[in-house]
Design an enzyme around this catalytic site. Structure first.
Site, PDB file in Angstrom:
ATOM      1  N   SER A  15       0.823  -1.215   0.000  1.00  0.00           N
ATOM      2  CA  SER A  15       0.000   0.000   0.000  1.00  0.00           C
ATOM      3  C   SER A  15       0.854   1.261   0.000  1.00  0.00           C
ATOM      4  O   SER A  15       2.050   1.231   0.337  1.00  0.00           O
ATOM      5  CB  SER A  15      -0.886  -0.034   1.266  1.00  0.00           C
ATOM      6  OG  SER A  15      -1.578   1.171   1.464  1.00  0.00           O
ATOM      7  N   GLY A  16       0.251   2.360  -0.369  1.00  0.00           N
ATOM      8  CA  GLY A  16       0.817   3.696  -0.177  1.00  0.00           C
ATOM      9  C   GLY A  16       2.215   3.885  -0.772  1.00  0.00           C
ATOM     10  O   GLY A  16       2.467   3.616  -1.954  1.00  0.00           O
ATOM     11  N   ASP A  36       5.035  -7.869   3.641  1.00  0.00           N
ATOM     12  CA  ASP A  36       3.936  -7.078   4.193  1.00  0.00           C
ATOM     13  C   ASP A  36       3.041  -8.017   4.994  1.00  0.00           C
ATOM     14  O   ASP A  36       3.022  -9.231   4.764  1.00  0.00           O
ATOM     15  CB  ASP A  36       3.127  -6.422   3.057  1.00  0.00           C
ATOM     16  CG  ASP A  36       2.392  -5.161   3.508  1.00  0.00           C
ATOM     17  OD1 ASP A  36       2.688  -4.076   2.989  1.00  0.00           O
ATOM     18  OD2 ASP A  36       1.515  -5.270   4.405  1.00  0.00           O
ATOM     19  N   LEU A  52       5.026  -7.331  11.732  1.00  0.00           N
ATOM     20  CA  LEU A  52       6.046  -6.647  12.540  1.00  0.00           C
ATOM     21  C   LEU A  52       5.588  -6.371  13.978  1.00  0.00           C
ATOM     22  O   LEU A  52       6.404  -5.985  14.816  1.00  0.00           O
ATOM     23  CB  LEU A  52       6.473  -5.339  11.853  1.00  0.00           C
ATOM     24  CG  LEU A  52       7.206  -5.539  10.517  1.00  0.00           C
ATOM     25  CD1 LEU A  52       7.286  -4.226   9.729  1.00  0.00           C
ATOM     26  CD2 LEU A  52       8.607  -6.104  10.731  1.00  0.00           C
ATOM     27  N   GLY A  81       5.084   0.683   8.194  1.00  0.00           N
ATOM     28  CA  GLY A  81       5.050   1.422   9.448  1.00  0.00           C
ATOM     29  C   GLY A  81       3.619   1.666   9.880  1.00  0.00           C
ATOM     30  O   GLY A  81       2.697   1.616   9.071  1.00  0.00           O
ATOM     31  N   TYR A 162       4.695   8.321  17.762  1.00  0.00           N
ATOM     32  CA  TYR A 162       4.962   8.283  16.313  1.00  0.00           C
ATOM     33  C   TYR A 162       6.173   9.155  15.994  1.00  0.00           C
ATOM     34  O   TYR A 162       7.107   8.724  15.306  1.00  0.00           O
ATOM     35  CB  TYR A 162       3.731   8.754  15.521  1.00  0.00           C
ATOM     36  CG  TYR A 162       3.986   8.696  14.029  1.00  0.00           C
ATOM     37  CD1 TYR A 162       3.927   7.487  13.333  1.00  0.00           C
ATOM     38  CD2 TYR A 162       4.349   9.841  13.318  1.00  0.00           C
ATOM     39  CE1 TYR A 162       4.215   7.422  11.974  1.00  0.00           C
ATOM     40  CE2 TYR A 162       4.627   9.780  11.958  1.00  0.00           C
ATOM     41  CZ  TYR A 162       4.559   8.574  11.298  1.00  0.00           C
ATOM     42  OH  TYR A 162       4.844   8.512   9.953  1.00  0.00           O
ATOM     43  N   LYS A 166      10.180   7.907  14.768  1.00  0.00           N
ATOM     44  CA  LYS A 166      10.906   8.383  13.589  1.00  0.00           C
ATOM     45  C   LYS A 166      12.195   9.112  14.002  1.00  0.00           C
ATOM     46  O   LYS A 166      13.188   9.067  13.272  1.00  0.00           O
ATOM     47  CB  LYS A 166      10.006   9.283  12.743  1.00  0.00           C
ATOM     48  CG  LYS A 166       8.749   8.576  12.218  1.00  0.00           C
ATOM     49  CD  LYS A 166       9.060   7.382  11.317  1.00  0.00           C
ATOM     50  CE  LYS A 166       7.810   6.795  10.670  1.00  0.00           C
ATOM     51  NZ  LYS A 166       8.086   5.642   9.795  1.00  0.00           N
TER      52      LYS A 166
HETATM   53  N1  LIG Z   1       1.464   8.884   4.717  1.00  0.00           N
HETATM   54  C1  LIG Z   1       2.188   9.841   5.289  1.00  0.00           C
HETATM   55  O1  LIG Z   1       1.735  10.972   5.455  1.00  0.00           O
HETATM   56  C2  LIG Z   1       3.587   9.538   5.742  1.00  0.00           C
HETATM   57  C3  LIG Z   1       4.422  10.608   6.028  1.00  0.00           C
HETATM   58  C4  LIG Z   1       5.720  10.364   6.456  1.00  0.00           C
HETATM   59  C5  LIG Z   1       6.150   9.061   6.605  1.00  0.00           C
HETATM   60  N2  LIG Z   1       5.304   8.037   6.332  1.00  0.00           N
HETATM   61  C6  LIG Z   1       5.809   6.686   6.528  1.00  0.00           C
HETATM   62  O2  LIG Z   1       5.763   5.974   5.321  1.00  0.00           O
HETATM   63  C7  LIG Z   1       5.604   4.592   5.580  1.00  0.00           C
HETATM   64  C8  LIG Z   1       4.497   4.038   4.703  1.00  0.00           C
HETATM   65  O3  LIG Z   1       3.309   4.715   5.030  1.00  0.00           O
HETATM   66  P1  LIG Z   1       2.114   4.835   4.004  1.00  0.00           P
HETATM   67  O4  LIG Z   1       1.655   6.226   4.091  1.00  0.00           O
HETATM   68  O5  LIG Z   1       2.463   4.277   2.705  1.00  0.00           O
HETATM   69  O6  LIG Z   1       1.028   3.925   4.756  1.00  0.00           O
HETATM   70  P2  LIG Z   1       0.133   2.707   4.255  1.00  0.00           P
HETATM   71  O7  LIG Z   1      -0.725   2.369   5.413  1.00  0.00           O
HETATM   72  O8  LIG Z   1      -0.486   3.024   2.949  1.00  0.00           O
HETATM   73  O9  LIG Z   1       1.199   1.535   4.015  1.00  0.00           O
HETATM   74  C9  LIG Z   1       1.824   0.897   5.085  1.00  0.00           C
HETATM   75  C10 LIG Z   1       2.115  -0.528   4.672  1.00  0.00           C
HETATM   76  O10 LIG Z   1       2.826  -1.141   5.758  1.00  0.00           O
HETATM   77  C11 LIG Z   1       2.201  -2.382   6.086  1.00  0.00           C
HETATM   78  N3  LIG Z   1       2.294  -2.601   7.530  1.00  0.00           N
HETATM   79  C12 LIG Z   1       1.830  -1.784   8.500  1.00  0.00           C
HETATM   80  N4  LIG Z   1       2.026  -2.352   9.700  1.00  0.00           N
HETATM   81  C13 LIG Z   1       2.650  -3.541   9.477  1.00  0.00           C
HETATM   82  C14 LIG Z   1       3.094  -4.584  10.318  1.00  0.00           C
HETATM   83  N5  LIG Z   1       2.896  -4.526  11.635  1.00  0.00           N
HETATM   84  N6  LIG Z   1       3.684  -5.661   9.769  1.00  0.00           N
HETATM   85  C15 LIG Z   1       3.844  -5.737   8.421  1.00  0.00           C
HETATM   86  N7  LIG Z   1       3.412  -4.798   7.562  1.00  0.00           N
HETATM   87  C16 LIG Z   1       2.824  -3.709   8.088  1.00  0.00           C
HETATM   88  C17 LIG Z   1       0.731  -2.205   5.697  1.00  0.00           C
HETATM   89  O11 LIG Z   1       0.086  -3.457   5.469  1.00  0.00           O
HETATM   90  C18 LIG Z   1       0.843  -1.348   4.449  1.00  0.00           C
HETATM   91  O12 LIG Z   1       0.977  -2.139   3.273  1.00  0.00           O
HETATM   92  C19 LIG Z   1       5.365   4.460   7.076  1.00  0.00           C
HETATM   93  O13 LIG Z   1       6.569   4.072   7.707  1.00  0.00           O
HETATM   94  C20 LIG Z   1       4.978   5.865   7.485  1.00  0.00           C
HETATM   95  O14 LIG Z   1       5.308   6.150   8.823  1.00  0.00           O
HETATM   96  C21 LIG Z   1       4.039   8.237   5.888  1.00  0.00           C
END
Ligand SMILES: NC(=O)c1ccc[n+]([C@@H]2O[C@H](COP(=O)([O-])OP(=O)(O)OC[C@H]3O[C@@H](n4cnc5c(N)ncnc54)[C@H](O)[C@@H]3O)[C@@H](O)[C@H]2O)c1
Length: 266
Positions: A15-16, A36, A52, A81, A162, A166
């Site tokens: 995702s994402g 994942d 995780l 995350g 959170y 980080k």
């Molecule tokens: N979206 C934002 O605004 C943003 C900003 C800064 C940093 N981030 C960081 O980017 C990273 C990805 O975030 P995103 O926005 O794509 O989110 P998202 O929720 O779209 O994707 C996160 C992915 O991580 C997987 N995941 C979550 N917890 C897990 C676990 N316990 N075990 C295994 N897999 C797990 C989920 O299944 C998902 O596929 C994260 O580390 C987040 O902290 C996001």
């Protein structure tokens, strides 16, 4: 096809930002191995389930996932995350820092010499320098430490955990940049500002008006596809002299915070 022939591990591949990274790496010629908790096989060349949150007491899920993976890989992107969701401060710290650290340390023997590790941090980790004392204490904890007690003792509650997770990740990345230098393995982090992914609502809910104002100040949130190129660059041999660095990809938000603190524009 700058990444042609490279085999890259991506956690959070379903995702994402992880999903966008998988797409870009494949577009640039890499083979992608996704890890994942969500089973998704259509956007990777190989998928391994990993949970995780299943951390400590033998690290069963992490251990099984690492064992199931047959190396070598030329890169590792730690992108999975948890957002600031729910009230479990220690769990966010566990997944975003401790489990990431464990997974990395366990999989490094399966990385090729010269591999690149990219950790997905966040603008939320901007405060690692003023908080370095507590961050260092956290980095010194081993996997069996009582993380809930640590959070209580150091006032790392919700949603602070959170940010703190980080801060720990950025600091750990820098502190370990030379750890595998003898094998040519380097570590960097990428720090996005708010990104329009499925978890953006969690940020806005947790941080309220502040999150909305931050986004308004740069005009819009980022898109996952705008974060992936920084990751791809750090995986590429052309960035081979970059090690221990944190790259902000946030439309200027970090610069705005810097200006808020130091008041250059007033
Ligand atoms: N979206 C934002 O605004 C943003 C900003 C800064 C940093 N981030 C960081 O980017 C990273 C990805 O975030 P995103 O926005 O794509 O989110 P998202 O929720 O779209 O994707 C996160 C992915 O991580 C997987 N995941 C979550 N917890 C897990 C676990 N316990 N075990 C295994 N897999 C797990 C989920 O299944 C998902 O596929 C994260 O580390 C987040 O902290 C996001």
């Amino acid at each position: 096809m700058a990444l042609k022939g490279k085999r890259i591990i991506v956690t959070g591949s379903a995702s994402g930002i992880g999903e966008a990274t998988c797409a870009l790496l494949r577009e640039r010629g890499a083979t992608v191995v996704g890890f994942d908790r969500t089973e998704r096989t259509d956007n990777v060349d190989e998928y391994h389930r990993i949970e995780l949150t299943d951390f400590g007491a033998g690290n069963a899920s992490i251990k099984a996932a690492v064992e199931a993976f047959e190396g070598p890989a030329d890169g590792l992107c730690n992108i999975a995350g948890l957002p600031p969701r729910g009230e479990d401060a220690a769990l966010v710290l566990t997944v975003n820092f401790f489990a990431l650290r464990r997974f990395t340390e366990m999989i490094v023997p399966k990385l090729a010499d010269g591999a690149s590790i990219v950790n997905m941090a966040s603008l939320a980790g901007f405060g690692w320098q003023p908080n370095i004392g507590v961050v260092k204490k956290c980095l010194s904890l081993d996997d069996d430490a009582d993380r809930e007690a640590f959070c209580t003792e150091h006032d790392v509650g919700f949603p602070r955990s959170y940010f703190f997770s980080k801060e720990c990740l950025i600091t750990w990345t820098k502190a370990n940049a030379m750890r595998w230098h003898d094998r040519g393995i380097r570590l960097n982090s990428v720090s996005p500002g708010p990104v329009d992914s499925p978890i953006i609502d969690d940020f806005v809910a947790a941080f309220g008006e502040k999150a909305k104002t931050d986004i308004e100040r740069v005009g819009r949130p980022g898109h996952p596809e705008e974060i992936a190129p920084a990751v791809a660059f750090l995986l590429d041999d052309e960035s081979g002299w970059i090690n221990g660095t944190n790259i902000a990809v946030d439309g200027g938000m970090e610069a705005i915070i810097f200006d808020d603190i130091h008041q250059f524009s007033n």
